[in-house]
Design a protein around this motif. Structure first.
Motif, short mmCIF file in Angstrom:
data_model
loop_
_atom_site.label_atom_id
_atom_site.label_comp_id
_atom_site.label_asym_id
_atom_site.label_seq_id
_atom_site.Cartn_x
_atom_site.Cartn_y
_atom_site.Cartn_z
N ILE A 17 0.86 -1.20 0.00
CA ILE A 17 0.00 0.00 0.00
C ILE A 17 0.89 1.24 0.00
CG2 ILE A 17 -1.88 -1.18 1.19
CD1 ILE A 17 -1.03 0.46 3.75
N MET A 18 0.28 2.38 -0.25
CA MET A 18 1.05 3.62 -0.30
C MET A 18 1.78 3.88 1.01
SD MET A 18 -0.50 6.88 -2.05
CE MET A 18 0.81 7.55 -3.03
N GLU A 19 2.94 4.48 0.88
CA GLU A 19 3.70 4.84 2.09
C GLU A 19 3.04 6.03 2.78
OE1 GLU A 19 7.83 5.46 1.34
OE2 GLU A 19 8.04 3.53 0.30
N ILE A 42 -6.03 2.71 -10.52
CA ILE A 42 -5.53 1.48 -11.15
C ILE A 42 -4.64 0.81 -10.10
CG2 ILE A 42 -4.52 0.54 -13.27
CD1 ILE A 42 -6.60 2.82 -13.75
N GLY A 43 -5.09 -0.30 -9.54
CA GLY A 43 -4.34 -0.98 -8.47
C GLY A 43 -4.98 -0.69 -7.12
N CYS A 44 -5.92 -1.54 -6.76
CA CYS A 44 -6.72 -1.34 -5.53
C CYS A 44 -6.05 -2.01 -4.33
CB CYS A 44 -8.09 -1.96 -5.75
SG CYS A 44 -9.14 -2.03 -4.31
N GLY A 47 -7.79 -2.08 -0.86
CA GLY A 47 -8.72 -0.95 -0.74
C GLY A 47 -8.25 0.19 0.13
N TYR A 48 -7.01 0.11 0.62
CA TYR A 48 -6.52 1.13 1.55
C TYR A 48 -6.59 2.55 0.96
CZ TYR A 48 -3.22 3.86 4.34
OH TYR A 48 -2.62 4.85 5.09
N SER A 49 -5.92 2.79 -0.17
CA SER A 49 -5.91 4.16 -0.71
C SER A 49 -7.29 4.57 -1.20
CB SER A 49 -4.86 4.31 -1.82
OG SER A 49 -5.00 3.30 -2.79
N ALA A 50 -8.06 3.63 -1.73
CA ALA A 50 -9.43 3.96 -2.18
C ALA A 50 -10.26 4.45 -0.99
CB ALA A 50 -10.08 2.74 -2.82
N ILE A 65 -9.58 -0.68 -9.61
CA ILE A 65 -9.43 -1.94 -10.36
C ILE A 65 -8.37 -2.83 -9.72
CG2 ILE A 65 -9.06 -2.90 -12.67
CD1 ILE A 65 -9.41 0.00 -13.77
N GLU A 66 -8.70 -4.11 -9.58
CA GLU A 66 -7.75 -5.06 -9.00
C GLU A 66 -7.87 -6.40 -9.72
OE1 GLU A 66 -5.18 -4.86 -6.68
OE2 GLU A 66 -4.94 -6.89 -7.47
N ARG A 67 -6.75 -6.98 -10.12
CA ARG A 67 -6.80 -8.25 -10.86
C ARG A 67 -6.54 -9.48 -9.99
NH1 ARG A 67 -1.26 -7.82 -14.48
NH2 ARG A 67 0.17 -7.81 -12.72
N ASP A 68 -6.04 -9.27 -8.79
CA ASP A 68 -5.73 -10.38 -7.89
C ASP A 68 -6.97 -10.69 -7.04
OD1 ASP A 68 -3.35 -11.92 -6.34
OD2 ASP A 68 -4.78 -11.11 -4.90
N GLU A 70 -7.63 -12.62 -4.35
CA GLU A 70 -7.56 -12.56 -2.89
C GLU A 70 -7.61 -11.10 -2.40
OE1 GLU A 70 -4.23 -14.80 -1.40
OE2 GLU A 70 -4.54 -14.00 0.63
N ARG A 71 -6.86 -10.25 -3.09
CA ARG A 71 -6.86 -8.83 -2.70
C ARG A 71 -8.20 -8.17 -2.99
NH1 ARG A 71 -0.69 -6.98 -4.27
NH2 ARG A 71 0.27 -8.23 -2.62
N TYR A 72 -8.77 -8.53 -4.13
CA TYR A 72 -10.08 -7.98 -4.49
C TYR A 72 -11.11 -8.32 -3.40
CZ TYR A 72 -14.73 -8.15 -6.59
OH TYR A 72 -16.06 -8.02 -6.81
N PHE A 92 -13.08 -6.28 -10.49
CA PHE A 92 -12.16 -7.42 -10.43
C PHE A 92 -11.79 -7.78 -11.86
CE2 PHE A 92 -11.95 -12.26 -9.93
CZ PHE A 92 -10.58 -12.23 -9.74
N GLN A 93 -10.72 -7.17 -12.35
CA GLN A 93 -10.35 -7.30 -13.77
C GLN A 93 -8.92 -6.83 -13.97
OE1 GLN A 93 -13.56 -5.23 -15.78
NE2 GLN A 93 -13.03 -6.20 -17.71
N ASP A 94 -8.35 -7.18 -15.10
CA ASP A 94 -7.08 -6.59 -15.47
C ASP A 94 -7.38 -5.20 -16.02
OD1 ASP A 94 -4.74 -5.77 -17.09
OD2 ASP A 94 -4.02 -7.78 -16.58
N ALA A 95 -6.68 -4.20 -15.50
CA ALA A 95 -6.97 -2.82 -15.90
C ALA A 95 -6.87 -2.62 -17.41
CB ALA A 95 -6.03 -1.86 -15.19
N LEU A 96 -6.00 -3.38 -18.06
CA LEU A 96 -5.83 -3.19 -19.50
C LEU A 96 -7.00 -3.79 -20.28
CD1 LEU A 96 -1.98 -3.73 -19.79
CD2 LEU A 96 -3.25 -1.57 -19.91
N ILE A 109 -2.52 6.07 -10.76
CA ILE A 109 -1.89 4.87 -11.32
C ILE A 109 -0.96 4.27 -10.29
CG2 ILE A 109 -0.46 3.95 -13.20
CD1 ILE A 109 -1.37 6.28 -14.96
N ASP A 110 -1.29 3.06 -9.83
CA ASP A 110 -0.52 2.41 -8.76
C ASP A 110 -0.59 0.89 -8.92
OD1 ASP A 110 1.02 2.23 -6.46
OD2 ASP A 110 -0.69 2.39 -5.09
N ALA A 111 -0.39 0.41 -10.16
CA ALA A 111 -0.45 -1.04 -10.40
C ALA A 111 0.89 -1.51 -10.95
CB ALA A 111 -1.61 -1.35 -11.33
N ALA A 112 0.91 -2.51 -11.83
CA ALA A 112 2.17 -3.10 -12.31
C ALA A 112 3.08 -2.01 -12.91
CB ALA A 112 1.87 -4.17 -13.35
N LYS A 113 4.25 -1.86 -12.32
CA LYS A 113 5.15 -0.76 -12.71
C LYS A 113 5.63 -0.86 -14.15
CE LYS A 113 4.34 -0.14 -8.58
NZ LYS A 113 3.02 0.43 -8.37
#
Ligand code: SAH
Ligand code: MG
Length: 192
Positions: A17-19, A42-44, A47-50, A65-68, A70-72, A92-96, A109-113
């Protein structure tokens, strides 16, 4: 359930999660800009930052949006615990692969770098006229500024992708970006 519980869970379960300084910087910006109402993340993760963003004002809606799986599922649980189901939509999807047609005042934007350029190009057409894009983790624990060669090949390739995104933002003719060494490095991008 309080915010601290989410932070503790993230720490214990290695959820990135965000620092602290980063989320303070981001929430302060949204607080100071009352015109921000519709947010896309992009990258939930859990749900902390949301949740932090939705708690700023009652008129804020967050689509995240979250693709994993368990995290979703964890994010769903957390959003319910904060009674924010009406104001946070989790996809619950791949953002792309997501199809959206709303306008957003703020895109985070906070998903796959490795895919930041793709995320930027896919989602900035949805930015409202005075909208802003925040991108997280551009310092990547200091690696993006490191001059010595990085040993691990995977890490080196990932760092190269982040550096490419930074150059992409700097050279972008339609958008202007300011870079902040706060948290793990945040870029703030607006239309020129
Ligand atoms: N914004 C969160 C942290 C997100 S961590 C917070 O600060 O609380 C990044 C998340 O992005 C991870 O959970 C990962 O599963 C997800 N992710 C990475 N690439 C993705 C993609 N292409 N589509 C959807 N989610 C993605
Ligand atoms: Mg991040």
């Amino acid at each position: 359930m309080v915010i601290k519980d989410l932070e503790d869970y993230a720490k214990e379960n290695h959820v990135p999660i965000m620092e602290h300084d980063g989320i303070e910087f981001l929430t302060k910006y949204i607080k100071e800009h009352e015109e921000i109402k519709n947010i896309l993340e992009i990258g939930c993760a859990i749900g902390y930052s949301a949740i932090r963003m939705a708690l700023i004002r009652d008129d804020i809606h967050v689509t995240t949006i979250e693709r994993d799986q368990e995290r979703y599922l964890k994010a769903k649980e957390n959003v319910s615990a904060f009674h924010l189901e009406d104001r946070i939509t989790i996809l619950f999807q791949d953002a792309l692969e997501v199809e959206l047609n709303e306008q957003y005042d703020f895109i985070f934007i906070d998903a796959a770098k490795s895919q930041y350029i793709k995320f930027f190009e896919k989602f900035t057409p949805l930015l409202s006229e005075n909208g802003v894009v925040f991108s997280d983790n551009l310092l990547f624990h200091g690696y993006t500024k490191q001059k010595e060669r990085i040993e691990s090949k995977n890490l080196r390739q990932l760092v190269q992708k982040i550096r490419k995104y930074i150059v992409y933002l700097k050279e972008n003719k339609n958008y202007v970006t300011e870079f902040y060494d706060v948290g793990d490095g945040i870029a703030v991008t607006k239309r020129r």
